[in-house]
Scaffold this motif. Structure first.
Motif, short mmCIF file in Angstrom:
data_model
loop_
_atom_site.label_atom_id
_atom_site.label_comp_id
_atom_site.label_asym_id
_atom_site.label_seq_id
_atom_site.Cartn_x
_atom_site.Cartn_y
_atom_site.Cartn_z
N UNK A 1 -35.89 -14.30 20.89
CA UNK A 1 -35.51 -14.59 19.41
C UNK A 1 -36.00 -15.84 18.92
N UNK A 2 -36.56 -15.90 17.86
CA UNK A 2 -36.99 -17.32 17.76
C UNK A 2 -36.43 -18.08 16.92
N UNK A 3 -36.01 -19.29 17.48
CA UNK A 3 -34.97 -20.08 17.06
C UNK A 3 -35.90 -21.24 16.00
N UNK A 4 -35.17 -21.41 15.05
CA UNK A 4 -35.55 -22.20 13.97
C UNK A 4 -34.84 -23.64 13.97
N UNK A 5 -33.73 -23.96 14.42
CA UNK A 5 -32.89 -25.19 14.44
C UNK A 5 -32.04 -25.11 15.54
N UNK A 6 -31.80 -25.93 16.19
CA UNK A 6 -30.85 -25.92 17.55
C UNK A 6 -30.64 -27.34 17.74
N UNK A 7 -29.22 -27.52 17.73
CA UNK A 7 -28.68 -29.13 17.96
C UNK A 7 -27.16 -29.13 18.24
N UNK B 1 -24.83 -22.18 7.61
CA UNK B 1 -26.20 -22.33 7.83
C UNK B 1 -26.57 -22.03 9.34
N UNK B 2 -25.94 -20.87 9.58
CA UNK B 2 -26.28 -20.24 11.01
C UNK B 2 -25.21 -19.69 11.87
N UNK B 3 -25.19 -20.27 12.83
CA UNK B 3 -24.21 -19.98 13.84
C UNK B 3 -23.54 -21.19 14.52
N UNK C 1 -29.79 -21.98 14.19
CA UNK C 1 -30.46 -20.82 13.24
C UNK C 1 -31.55 -20.30 13.93
N UNK C 2 -31.68 -19.01 13.63
CA UNK C 2 -32.89 -18.46 14.02
C UNK C 2 -33.23 -17.33 13.01
N UNK C 3 -34.46 -16.53 13.47
CA UNK C 3 -34.89 -15.73 12.44
C UNK C 3 -34.30 -14.30 12.50
N UNK C 4 -33.06 -14.16 13.74
CA UNK C 4 -32.39 -13.02 13.66
C UNK C 4 -31.04 -13.48 14.00
N UNK C 5 -30.08 -14.13 13.32
CA UNK C 5 -29.07 -14.49 13.76
C UNK C 5 -27.97 -13.53 14.33
N UNK C 6 -28.08 -12.34 13.74
CA UNK C 6 -27.37 -11.10 13.91
C UNK C 6 -27.55 -10.88 15.58
N UNK C 7 -28.99 -10.62 15.97
CA UNK C 7 -29.32 -10.56 17.36
C UNK C 7 -28.82 -11.55 18.26
N UNK C 8 -29.04 -12.76 18.00
CA UNK C 8 -28.72 -13.85 18.83
C UNK C 8 -27.11 -13.93 18.83
N UNK C 9 -26.37 -13.58 17.80
CA UNK C 9 -25.08 -13.70 17.97
C UNK C 9 -24.51 -12.59 18.94
N UNK C 10 -25.25 -11.38 19.03
CA UNK C 10 -24.77 -10.38 20.07
C UNK C 10 -25.41 -10.91 21.43
N UNK C 11 -26.21 -11.60 21.46
CA UNK C 11 -26.77 -11.88 23.03
C UNK C 11 -25.95 -13.07 23.33
#
Length: 298
Positions: free
Chosen positions: A267-273, A247-249, A224-234
């Motif tokens: 992009x600021x990531x708020x949850x990563x696992x 709950x995110x991507x 999950x991030x503060x901009x999931x659309x941008x992270x998905x594109x990246x």
């Protein structure tokens, strides 16, 4: 140890089992799963010499089952808990089997205690047994010869929750002592709780096999991030698959890859696992969707 090598069984021109190969190792419980009509029971019958393969071979403890001297002393088998004389008592049934195996007369009482049947229940006629009691007696017969291998088809069928939990303890203790267990069951949660390895078949063919940990391990990453659309594109530009979830991507990229790409894109990531493991039910239906009728596995 149990080994099946290219086992095939045809009835007329129809293959019930088609080129099935797998092994069940000592000290481990192997779950043997598939939809109704997948060929599980036929495979098990070939393993214990009750059906002759059209081609291929199998061995138990390094030799064909029929080559074992006094096989009940080496392999405990439960394929049909109802295949017992209804007029005999539970103890009589065990005592006769013990005599045939050359076991001490007191062994019948020992295994009655192991499977939780009282002396009064052991003195009862089988025609009055519930399905759960028949299952316990069937397991008692399988354990009678103090075998190194157990081959069990639906041993928990008819047991109440306490009985299922008890069965789990018996099988895990048996494997922990070095025994080999091949277990077929439609109770997927119970198989998931005890199985070290899995073999999944459909329409007579092996669809998946390996350790339960490997087969159930989910690949990829949840993020999950503060901009999931941008992270998905990246992530997509970097060549990874990306799926929107509640709950995110979910992505095929590793945790390290996601962190690196998010940092590069500011992009600021708020949850990563790592992605959570898949359950056995999810794996089973994903594997067998095209190989059954949507039935509960048997």
């Amino acid at each position: 140890m149990i080994t099946a090598t290219n086992l095939t069984k045809r009835y007329r021109n129809s293959p019930a089992v088609d080129d099935v190969s797998f092994s069940a190792e000592p000290g481990r419980i192997t779950g043997f799963l598939g939809p109704n009509g997948a060929g599980k029971s036929t495979t098990m019958r070939m393993l214990v010499g009750l059906a002759k393969p059209t081609s291929g071979s199998s061995s138990v403890l390094g030799v064909p089952f029929r080559s074992l001297d006094n096989p009940g002393r080496h392999v405990g088998v439960l394929l049909d808990a109802g295949a017992q004389h209804p007029g005999r008592t539970g103890r009589e049934s065990l005592a006769l089997s013990a005599q045939l195996m050359g076991m001490p007369a007191g062994r019948a009482d020992d295994v009655l205690e192991i499977v939780g049947l009282t002396a009064k229940e052991g003195a009862g006629r089988l025609r009055g047994y519930s399905l759960g009691m028949r299952q316990r007696l069937g397991l008692a017969n399988a354990l009678l010869g103090d075998p190194a291998v157990l081959i069990l088809d639906e041993p928990s069928n008819g047991l109440d929750p306490a009985g299922i939990r008890w069965m789990r303890g018996v099988l895990t203790s048996f494997a922990a002592s070095g025994g080999t267990v091949l277990l077929s069951s439609h109770l997927l949660l119970e198989v998931e709780a005890v199985a070290d390895d899995l073999v999944i078949i459909g329409r007579g063919r092996v669809l998946a096999k390996g350790s339960a940990a490997e087969l159930l391990a989910a690949k990829g990453t949840s993020v999950r991030s503060l901009d999931d659309n941008a992270l998905s594109r990246a992530l997509t530009v970097a060549g990874f698959d990306v799926t929107r979830v509640a709950d995110g991507l979910s992505t095929s990229a590793s945790v390290d890859d996601v962190g690196r790409i998010a940092l590069g894109a500011a992009i600021v990531v708020t949850d990563l696992h790592p992605a959570s493991n898949a359950g056995l039910e999810e794996l089973f239906f994903a594997m067998t969707a095209q190989h059954g009728r949507g039935d509960v596995p048997a």
